[in-house]
Design a protein around this motif. Structure first.
Motif, PDB file in Angstrom:
ATOM      1  N   LEU A 124       0.948  -1.246   0.089  1.00  0.00           N
ATOM      2  CA  LEU A 124      -0.153  -0.013  -0.159  1.00  0.00           C
ATOM      3  C   LEU A 124       0.710   1.112  -0.056  1.00  0.00           C
ATOM      4  CD1 LEU A 124      -2.682  -1.070   2.555  1.00  0.00           C
ATOM      5  CD2 LEU A 124      -2.890  -0.992   0.104  1.00  0.00           C
ATOM      6  N   VAL A 125       2.236   1.274   0.779  1.00  0.00           N
ATOM      7  CA  VAL A 125       3.050   2.391   0.620  1.00  0.00           C
ATOM      8  C   VAL A 125       3.872   2.476  -0.470  1.00  0.00           C
ATOM      9  CG1 VAL A 125       4.872   3.264   2.036  1.00  0.00           C
ATOM     10  CG2 VAL A 125       3.055   2.268   3.386  1.00  0.00           C
ATOM     11  N   GLY A 126       4.181   1.493  -1.048  1.00  0.00           N
ATOM     12  CA  GLY A 126       4.984   1.478  -2.225  1.00  0.00           C
ATOM     13  C   GLY A 126       4.312   1.561  -3.548  1.00  0.00           C
ATOM     14  N   GLN A 127       3.084   1.009  -3.591  1.00  0.00           N
ATOM     15  CA  GLN A 127       2.453   0.957  -4.891  1.00  0.00           C
ATOM     16  C   GLN A 127       2.635   2.376  -5.847  1.00  0.00           C
ATOM     17  OE1 GLN A 127      -1.168   2.372  -5.294  1.00  0.00           O
ATOM     18  NE2 GLN A 127      -0.718   2.119  -7.498  1.00  0.00           N
ATOM     19  N   PRO A 128       2.412   3.544  -5.191  1.00  0.00           N
ATOM     20  CA  PRO A 128       2.380   4.422  -5.990  1.00  0.00           C
ATOM     21  C   PRO A 128       3.819   4.888  -6.678  1.00  0.00           C
ATOM     22  CG  PRO A 128       1.128   5.246  -4.098  1.00  0.00           C
ATOM     23  CD  PRO A 128       1.790   3.899  -3.941  1.00  0.00           C
ATOM     24  N   LYS A 129       4.882   4.139  -5.965  1.00  0.00           N
ATOM     25  CA  LYS A 129       6.228   4.686  -6.321  1.00  0.00           C
ATOM     26  C   LYS A 129       6.830   3.540  -7.093  1.00  0.00           C
ATOM     27  CE  LYS A 129       6.962   6.663  -1.900  1.00  0.00           C
ATOM     28  NZ  LYS A 129       7.628   6.838  -0.519  1.00  0.00           N
ATOM     29  N   VAL A 130       6.186   2.388  -7.004  1.00  0.00           N
ATOM     30  CA  VAL A 130       6.850   1.138  -7.740  1.00  0.00           C
ATOM     31  C   VAL A 130       6.106   0.776  -8.877  1.00  0.00           C
ATOM     32  CG1 VAL A 130       7.601  -1.321  -7.358  1.00  0.00           C
ATOM     33  CG2 VAL A 130       7.812   0.215  -5.600  1.00  0.00           C
ATOM     34  N   ALA A 218       4.068   7.642   7.404  1.00  0.00           N
ATOM     35  CA  ALA A 218       4.460   8.651   8.486  1.00  0.00           C
ATOM     36  C   ALA A 218       6.066   8.703   8.425  1.00  0.00           C
ATOM     37  CB  ALA A 218       3.760   8.649   9.725  1.00  0.00           C
ATOM     38  N   GLN A 219       6.828   7.623   8.452  1.00  0.00           N
ATOM     39  CA  GLN A 219       8.129   7.623   8.565  1.00  0.00           C
ATOM     40  C   GLN A 219       8.766   8.268   7.811  1.00  0.00           C
ATOM     41  OE1 GLN A 219       8.956   3.388   8.904  1.00  0.00           O
ATOM     42  NE2 GLN A 219       8.615   3.123  10.926  1.00  0.00           N
ATOM     43  N   LEU A 393      -2.027  13.660   5.722  1.00  0.00           N
ATOM     44  CA  LEU A 393      -2.102  12.440   5.101  1.00  0.00           C
ATOM     45  C   LEU A 393      -3.211  12.406   4.210  1.00  0.00           C
ATOM     46  CD1 LEU A 393      -2.051  10.278   8.307  1.00  0.00           C
ATOM     47  CD2 LEU A 393      -0.350  10.525   6.466  1.00  0.00           C
ATOM     48  N   GLN A 394      -4.232  13.250   4.300  1.00  0.00           N
ATOM     49  CA  GLN A 394      -5.460  13.321   3.128  1.00  0.00           C
ATOM     50  C   GLN A 394      -4.783  13.575   1.695  1.00  0.00           C
ATOM     51  OE1 GLN A 394      -8.439  15.620   4.700  1.00  0.00           O
ATOM     52  NE2 GLN A 394      -8.788  14.049   6.314  1.00  0.00           N
ATOM     53  N   ASN A 395      -3.589  14.439   1.789  1.00  0.00           N
ATOM     54  CA  ASN A 395      -3.315  15.094   0.471  1.00  0.00           C
ATOM     55  C   ASN A 395      -2.048  13.892  -0.052  1.00  0.00           C
ATOM     56  OD1 ASN A 395      -4.717  17.087   0.776  1.00  0.00           O
ATOM     57  ND2 ASN A 395      -3.212  18.180   2.313  1.00  0.00           N
ATOM     58  N   GLN A 396      -1.672  12.870   0.598  1.00  0.00           N
ATOM     59  CA  GLN A 396      -0.642  12.036  -0.052  1.00  0.00           C
ATOM     60  C   GLN A 396      -1.441  11.206  -0.922  1.00  0.00           C
ATOM     61  OE1 GLN A 396       2.252  10.660   2.623  1.00  0.00           O
ATOM     62  NE2 GLN A 396       2.166  12.248   4.063  1.00  0.00           N
ATOM     63  N   PRO A 397      -1.071  10.776  -2.215  1.00  0.00           N
ATOM     64  CA  PRO A 397      -1.514   9.759  -2.866  1.00  0.00           C
ATOM     65  C   PRO A 397      -1.274   8.455  -2.388  1.00  0.00           C
ATOM     66  CG  PRO A 397       0.571  10.348  -3.789  1.00  0.00           C
ATOM     67  CD  PRO A 397       0.427  11.276  -2.694  1.00  0.00           C
ATOM     68  N   SER A 398      -0.372   7.951  -1.628  1.00  0.00           N
ATOM     69  CA  SER A 398      -0.374   6.456  -1.101  1.00  0.00           C
ATOM     70  C   SER A 398      -1.235   6.380   0.286  1.00  0.00           C
ATOM     71  CB  SER A 398       0.995   6.511  -0.795  1.00  0.00           C
ATOM     72  OG  SER A 398       1.583   7.378   0.363  1.00  0.00           O
ATOM     73  N   VAL A 399      -1.813   7.348   0.417  1.00  0.00           N
ATOM     74  CA  VAL A 399      -2.960   7.198   1.707  1.00  0.00           C
ATOM     75  C   VAL A 399      -4.113   6.580   1.169  1.00  0.00           C
ATOM     76  CG1 VAL A 399      -3.935   8.189   3.727  1.00  0.00           C
ATOM     77  CG2 VAL A 399      -1.419   8.536   3.026  1.00  0.00           C
ATOM     78  N   LEU A 400      -4.796   5.626   1.658  1.00  0.00           N
ATOM     79  CA  LEU A 400      -6.098   5.203   1.029  1.00  0.00           C
ATOM     80  C   LEU A 400      -7.165   5.354   2.170  1.00  0.00           C
ATOM     81  CD1 LEU A 400      -4.902   1.680  -0.441  1.00  0.00           C
ATOM     82  CD2 LEU A 400      -5.061   4.038  -1.654  1.00  0.00           C
ATOM     83  N   GLN A 401      -8.268   4.922   1.943  1.00  0.00           N
ATOM     84  CA  GLN A 401      -9.394   5.358   2.808  1.00  0.00           C
ATOM     85  C   GLN A 401      -9.451   4.660   4.172  1.00  0.00           C
ATOM     86  OE1 GLN A 401     -13.510   5.999   1.011  1.00  0.00           O
ATOM     87  NE2 GLN A 401     -12.417   5.230  -1.100  1.00  0.00           N
ATOM     88  N   ASN A 402      -8.982   3.283   3.811  1.00  0.00           N
ATOM     89  CA  ASN A 402      -8.797   2.508   5.324  1.00  0.00           C
ATOM     90  C   ASN A 402      -7.838   3.253   5.995  1.00  0.00           C
ATOM     91  OD1 ASN A 402      -6.664   1.786   3.629  1.00  0.00           O
ATOM     92  ND2 ASN A 402      -7.123  -0.336   3.617  1.00  0.00           N
ATOM     93  N   MET A 403      -6.694   3.753   5.451  1.00  0.00           N
ATOM     94  CA  MET A 403      -5.483   4.203   6.353  1.00  0.00           C
ATOM     95  C   MET A 403      -6.191   5.821   7.238  1.00  0.00           C
ATOM     96  SD  MET A 403      -2.669   3.696   3.570  1.00  0.00           S
ATOM     97  CE  MET A 403      -1.318   4.628   4.460  1.00  0.00           C
ATOM     98  N   LEU A 404      -6.820   6.368   6.227  1.00  0.00           N
ATOM     99  CA  LEU A 404      -7.462   7.520   7.105  1.00  0.00           C
ATOM    100  C   LEU A 404      -8.498   7.034   8.074  1.00  0.00           C
ATOM    101  CD1 LEU A 404      -8.120   9.671   3.752  1.00  0.00           C
ATOM    102  CD2 LEU A 404      -6.586   9.981   5.523  1.00  0.00           C
ATOM    103  N   MET A 405      -9.402   5.994   8.040  1.00  0.00           N
ATOM    104  CA  MET A 405     -10.183   5.596   8.830  1.00  0.00           C
ATOM    105  C   MET A 405      -9.388   5.123  10.211  1.00  0.00           C
ATOM    106  SD  MET A 405     -13.268   6.021   8.070  1.00  0.00           S
ATOM    107  CE  MET A 405     -14.452   6.147   6.541  1.00  0.00           C
ATOM    108  N   ALA A 406      -8.280   4.340   9.828  1.00  0.00           N
ATOM    109  CA  ALA A 406      -7.494   4.072  10.897  1.00  0.00           C
ATOM    110  C   ALA A 406      -6.832   5.107  11.772  1.00  0.00           C
ATOM    111  CB  ALA A 406      -6.321   3.034  10.417  1.00  0.00           C
TER     112      ALA A 406
END
Length: 437
Positions: A124-130, A218-219, A393-406
């Motif tokens: 989920l984190v690396g998908q937009p980059k890889v 976040a890291q 986080l809401q403006n980052q492409p790698s952040v999905l809806q489930n991550m915002l909910m978390a």
């Protein structure tokens, strides 16, 4: 002779009605929180499904075996790239499916030469980059492999000649997801080895991958602590603000209630503190920022804490509560030789636990949820609070809806705990201080 008791007519039905209404309101109040928790465990497909799904799909673990018998290549990087292609490319093709992890085992001449794994949180984190798109080619992994290594998105262990013996048997699981992976491998030549086995199994632990992915995202901005850094910043700011409010507000309230004998001066200070409540916070934003800039405190936690050290409403609440404490009790302490400080610590404070708790909660909630002031005074991510981080986080492409909910659910936990354990004292403080609503 048995004692007679008087029972109010309709009392039982009224009690039952009260319980039913209370339980109903509690259930309806919990529905948004339960939905938030369930959504934090779902995939994008489950979140956007219609009709809505309450329960998340069970993530699947895909185990792929690739045979390289007959391949003359001996460079480990060749096999590492092939393993990454075997994991990332078909996963991207099926990104909407609930996949917990993909494991690849490379064998050659009956021996295991490498093992590789990618878990869903790292994907989920690396998908937009890889793999930002579903268009792949053979040279794409040449550019993406350094990114995977640097951010540790996948694990690769080269065993070479030391790998144990294994007997490869052709076995493709008869499941929809395994069939899709198999179709992808057969439809192109991106994977150099021969896929001989694809197994699928449930991966229950991967249902919490959104929380791990959130910390990994976040890291990149907050540092090694990841999302815990934002939580730590908010905790330091909130706890410090609460403690200072209790100390300064309590002492000021005690002075107004029992130490200032002049009615004119007491009225003046009460009106002064009440007047500060009428000043809109937005009008103080620029003067406060300029003050913090002159003090050299911009981009620091202290800049967020200082404006929350003395609120007029807090002093007013303490004054109202302390005035109800028996003056004869305080006078007796003074006659026995107690100083005003000792009287406040040993007599007034133990009797004032309800108002101290009420003020603590009343301070905790707005400071914990504050967004504008921490955003203005801190531009460095390592000093961001929880609320500022959520906005980023809401403006980052790698952040999905489930991550915002978390992230939203995690931010609510301290508030829920505060209300759960401090409710009894809050009720007492409100009843004694006369604050309503």
């Amino acid at each position: 002779m048995e004692p007679t008791t008087i029972k109010e007519k309709g009392g039982r039905s009224l009690k039952i009605t009260a319980y039913v209404v209370t339980i109903t309101f509690v259930i309806f109040a919990l529905i948004p929180t339960l939905w938030m928790f369930a959504s934090s465990l779902k995939t994008e497909k489950d979140i956007n499904s219609y009709p809505p799904k309450w329960l998340p799909s069970i993530p699947q673990s895909i185990d792929v075996t690739i045979d390289y018998t007959g391949t003359t290549e001996s460079d480990p990087e060749f096999y590492e790239k092939d393993a990454m292609r075997a994991m990332w490319y078909p996963w991207m093709k099926n990104i909407r499916e609930s996949i917990g992890d993909v494991q690849v085992t490379g064998i050659k001449d009956g021996k295991v030469i490498y093992t590789a794994e990618t878990v869903s949180s790292m994907f989920l984190v690396g998908q937009p980059k890889v793999v930002p798109t579903t268009i792949f080619n053979e040279t794409m992994m040449d550019r993406k492999l350094p990114v995977i290594r640097e951010q540790k998105l996948s694990e690769f262990q080269w065993k070479g000649e030391e790998g144990g013996e294994v007997k490869a048997t052709a076995a493709i699981a008869e499941t929809d997801l395994a069939s899709r992976f198999s179709t992808f491998y057969q439809s192109n030549e991106l994977v150099k080895g021969q896929v001989v086995s694809i197994q699928e199994d449930d991966s229950w632990i991967s249902v919490f991958s959104s929380y791990l992915a959130l910390n990994k995202v976040a890291q990149d901005t907050a540092g090694p602590l990841g999302f815990a850094q934002y939580f730590l910043n908010s905790t330091i700011i909130t706890v410090s603000s609460v403690l200072v409010q209790l100390v300064l507000g309590g002492l000021a309230g005690y002075a107004l209630a029992h130490l200032i004998e002049s009615k004119r001066w007491k009225f003046f200070w009460v009106m002064f503190f009440l007047a500060t409540i009428m000043i809109p916070d937005i009008s103080l934003l620029l003067p406060l920022y300029l003050l913090m800039k002159d003090l050299g405190l911009v981009n620091s936690l202290l800049a967020v804490i200082l404006p929350h050290t003395a609120w007029g409403i807090v002093i007013f609440l303490f004054k109202g509560f302390f005035e109800q404490i028996s003056k004869e009790l305080l006078q007796a302490a003074r006659v026995d030789g107690a100083t005003e400080w000792r009287t406040f610590i040993q007599i007034v404070t133990p009797l004032s636990i309800p108002i101290f708790t009420t003020v603590a909660v009343m301070t905790f909630i707005p400071v914990w949820n504050e967004f504008l002031w921490p955003l203005v005074v801190n531009s460095s991510p390592k000093y961001w609070t929880f609320t500022v981080a959520l906005n980023d986080l809401q403006n980052q492409p790698s952040v999905l809806q489930n991550m915002l909910m978390a992230s939203a659910l995690v931010s609510m936990i301290p508030l829920l705990l505060i209300f759960l354990f401090a409710q009894k004292y809050i009720e007492k403080g409100v009843s004694f201080s006369g604050v309503k609503g």
